[in-house]
Design a protein around this motif. Sequence first.
Motif, PDB file in Angstrom:
ATOM      1  N   ALA A 184       0.820  -0.842   0.094  1.00 27.84           N
ATOM      2  CA  ALA A 184      -0.205   0.084  -0.109  1.00 27.84           C
ATOM      3  C   ALA A 184       0.668   1.079  -0.155  1.00 27.84           C
ATOM      4  N   THR A 185       1.023   2.233  -0.674  1.00 24.91           N
ATOM      5  CA  THR A 185       1.792   3.173  -1.111  1.00 24.91           C
ATOM      6  C   THR A 185       1.179   4.247  -1.747  1.00 24.91           C
ATOM      7  N   THR A 186       1.476   5.480  -0.920  1.00 26.67           N
ATOM      8  CA  THR A 186       1.473   6.385  -0.375  1.00 26.67           C
ATOM      9  C   THR A 186       2.815   7.422  -1.011  1.00 26.67           C
ATOM     10  N   LEU A 187       1.774   8.567  -2.041  1.00 29.58           N
ATOM     11  CA  LEU A 187       3.109   9.512  -2.099  1.00 29.58           C
ATOM     12  C   LEU A 187       2.727  11.066  -2.687  1.00 29.58           C
ATOM     13  N   ALA A 188       2.884  11.699  -1.521  1.00 25.91           N
ATOM     14  CA  ALA A 188       2.721  12.819  -1.568  1.00 25.91           C
ATOM     15  C   ALA A 188       3.590  14.637  -1.607  1.00 25.91           C
ATOM     16  N   THR A 189       3.520  15.436  -2.175  1.00 25.60           N
ATOM     17  CA  THR A 189       4.881  16.464  -2.538  1.00 25.60           C
ATOM     18  C   THR A 189       3.866  17.765  -2.222  1.00 25.60           C
ATOM     19  N   LEU A 190       4.277  18.702  -1.663  1.00 26.88           N
ATOM     20  CA  LEU A 190       4.641  19.883  -1.841  1.00 26.88           C
ATOM     21  C   LEU A 190       5.848  20.669  -1.604  1.00 26.88           C
ATOM     22  N   ARG A 191       4.686  22.052  -2.789  1.00 33.06           N
ATOM     23  CA  ARG A 191       6.432  22.428  -3.080  1.00 33.06           C
ATOM     24  C   ARG A 191       5.628  24.379  -3.236  1.00 33.06           C
ATOM     25  N   LEU A 192       6.987  24.498  -3.457  1.00 32.40           N
ATOM     26  CA  LEU A 192       6.402  25.980  -3.356  1.00 32.40           C
ATOM     27  C   LEU A 192       7.778  26.752  -4.080  1.00 32.40           C
ATOM     28  N   GLY A 193       7.595  27.998  -5.138  1.00 36.92           N
ATOM     29  CA  GLY A 193       9.087  28.349  -5.765  1.00 36.92           C
ATOM     30  C   GLY A 193       8.116  29.158  -6.904  1.00 36.92           C
ATOM     31  N   ALA A 194       9.542  29.578  -8.132  1.00 39.58           N
ATOM     32  CA  ALA A 194       8.299  30.937  -8.451  1.00 39.58           C
ATOM     33  C   ALA A 194       9.646  30.469 -10.315  1.00 39.58           C
ATOM     34  N   ARG A 195       8.712  30.938 -10.915  1.00 41.14           N
ATOM     35  CA  ARG A 195       9.356  31.379 -12.396  1.00 41.14           C
ATOM     36  C   ARG A 195       9.319  32.403 -13.760  1.00 41.14           C
ATOM     37  N   TYR A 196      10.678  32.435 -13.961  1.00 42.49           N
ATOM     38  CA  TYR A 196      11.067  33.555 -13.940  1.00 42.49           C
ATOM     39  C   TYR A 196      11.256  33.941 -15.394  1.00 42.49           C
ATOM     40  N   MET A 234      12.561  28.701 -13.750  1.00 42.51           N
ATOM     41  CA  MET A 234      12.466  27.890 -12.546  1.00 42.51           C
ATOM     42  C   MET A 234      12.652  27.096 -11.032  1.00 42.51           C
ATOM     43  N   ALA A 235      12.764  27.730 -10.095  1.00 40.30           N
ATOM     44  CA  ALA A 235      13.079  27.096  -8.636  1.00 40.30           C
ATOM     45  C   ALA A 235      12.038  26.882  -8.058  1.00 40.30           C
ATOM     46  N   ALA A 236      11.932  25.520  -7.470  1.00 35.58           N
ATOM     47  CA  ALA A 236      11.453  25.543  -5.745  1.00 35.58           C
ATOM     48  C   ALA A 236      11.642  24.779  -5.346  1.00 35.58           C
ATOM     49  N   LEU A 237      11.372  24.080  -3.594  1.00 34.85           N
ATOM     50  CA  LEU A 237      11.941  23.979  -2.982  1.00 34.85           C
ATOM     51  C   LEU A 237      10.421  23.062  -2.474  1.00 34.85           C
ATOM     52  N   GLU A 238      10.759  21.825  -2.338  1.00 35.77           N
ATOM     53  CA  GLU A 238       9.633  20.308  -1.877  1.00 35.77           C
ATOM     54  C   GLU A 238       9.877  19.465  -0.986  1.00 35.77           C
ATOM     55  N   ALA A 239       8.466  19.198  -0.181  1.00 30.24           N
ATOM     56  CA  ALA A 239       8.856  18.649   0.899  1.00 30.24           C
ATOM     57  C   ALA A 239       8.095  17.081   0.274  1.00 30.24           C
ATOM     58  N   ASP A 240       8.745  16.368   0.150  1.00 38.00           N
ATOM     59  CA  ASP A 240       8.855  14.316  -0.255  1.00 38.00           C
ATOM     60  C   ASP A 240       8.319  13.648   1.170  1.00 38.00           C
ATOM     61  N   LEU A 241       7.351  13.233   0.976  1.00 33.43           N
ATOM     62  CA  LEU A 241       5.997  11.947   1.252  1.00 33.43           C
ATOM     63  C   LEU A 241       6.413  10.700   0.954  1.00 33.43           C
ATOM     64  N   TRP A 242       6.530  10.196   1.511  1.00 32.39           N
ATOM     65  CA  TRP A 242       6.266   8.095   1.232  1.00 32.39           C
ATOM     66  C   TRP A 242       6.468   7.225   2.238  1.00 32.39           C
ATOM     67  N   ARG A 243       5.191   6.620   1.673  1.00 31.50           N
ATOM     68  CA  ARG A 243       4.287   5.760   2.968  1.00 31.50           C
ATOM     69  C   ARG A 243       4.595   4.540   2.434  1.00 31.50           C
ATOM     70  N   GLY A 256      13.393  16.819   2.225  1.00 34.05           N
ATOM     71  CA  GLY A 256      13.961  17.732   1.050  1.00 34.05           C
ATOM     72  C   GLY A 256      13.862  17.899  -0.706  1.00 34.05           C
ATOM     73  N   ARG A 257      13.460  19.374  -0.739  1.00 36.07           N
ATOM     74  CA  ARG A 257      13.684  19.034  -2.881  1.00 36.07           C
ATOM     75  C   ARG A 257      13.980  19.945  -3.117  1.00 36.07           C
ATOM     76  N   PHE A 258      15.287  20.068  -3.712  1.00 38.21           N
ATOM     77  CA  PHE A 258      15.532  21.621  -4.831  1.00 38.21           C
ATOM     78  C   PHE A 258      15.350  21.472  -6.207  1.00 38.21           C
ATOM     79  N   VAL A 259      14.482  22.268  -6.767  1.00 36.88           N
ATOM     80  CA  VAL A 259      14.566  21.517  -7.617  1.00 36.88           C
ATOM     81  C   VAL A 259      14.535  23.058  -8.717  1.00 36.88           C
ATOM     82  N   VAL A 260      15.471  22.580 -10.130  1.00 36.24           N
ATOM     83  CA  VAL A 260      15.804  24.222 -10.917  1.00 36.24           C
ATOM     84  C   VAL A 260      15.988  23.725 -11.924  1.00 36.24           C
ATOM     85  N   GLY A 261      15.027  24.838 -12.937  1.00 37.51           N
ATOM     86  CA  GLY A 261      15.057  24.275 -14.635  1.00 37.51           C
ATOM     87  C   GLY A 261      14.943  24.880 -15.781  1.00 37.51           C
ATOM     88  N   ALA A 262      14.294  24.651 -16.971  1.00 38.35           N
ATOM     89  CA  ALA A 262      13.910  25.614 -17.499  1.00 38.35           C
ATOM     90  C   ALA A 262      12.462  25.650 -18.434  1.00 38.35           C
TER      91      ALA A 262
END
Length: 260
Positions: free
Chosen positions: A98-110, A119-128, A147-153
């Motif tokens: 039984a698997t649960t995946l949840a992600t919360l994110r906050l970020g910005a796009r320029y 784009m850059a964002a901070l994420e909280a990753d939860l896995w059960r 916790g995750r740091f995401v950066v991309g285009a």
Amino acid sequence: MKHVVRACAGAACSFLLMHPAAAQWQGKAGLGLRHASHAEYEDERTLVRERGWLPGLVLEGACQAGNVAWFAGADWYRAGIGYRGQTQSGTAARSRTATTLATLRLGARYQLAADTALMAALEADLWRRDIRSTGSAAGLQERYRSGRFVVGAAQTWRPAAGLILSDLALVLSTPERMRVDFHGLLDQATLSTRRAPGLRAGASFNPGFSPNLELRAAYDWMRIGRSGDAPLTRNGRFAGTVAQPEHVRQGVSLTLSRLF
């Protein structure tokens, strides 16, 4: 991690308060289907493999002010997936997780150019993971958080059929904080994995006949190194050690969302 998230939230609120007339709000809500794959390795041998489809929900809110868009979002998926592994003695075992995946994110796009954004964002990753017992093996309950740091285009194309957006990002994860419950056979154990890199790619399509409809497909991959050994106890007495093997997490997500 909490301090960074709070700092980003405070910066976003301050920016929006400074530009109330120029801000444009947009929301997104939809249904998702994610194919989750998890594999554990030791000396190049596959110890555990889990895979299966999980239904879920996606939510996002964004505020555009000039060339900057602040956004916050959440994904949630849950279902039972197939488990193929082995017991401590090496006996093959098949079960369901039984698997649960949840992600919360906050970020910005320029908006770097008309059709190009960073784009850059901070994420909280939860896995059960709740691995069910079998006739030859007891089940396990595992909880992970990181916790995750995401950066991309991202790049946008505007064909006659609609709007196409593609994105590519690098993901850097903090060590996973892991808690294991042995269903009373042993005391609960806690351990920590290593920092990990990952990749994420996606594409979305807004059809011209219904621009408020979004179809999106995304792929993500991450390899997490083996944790250090942690003590195992039974009723407070030492009973051995436990470690989380090197493991690879992959996922393919398909979502259908409504923009408002």
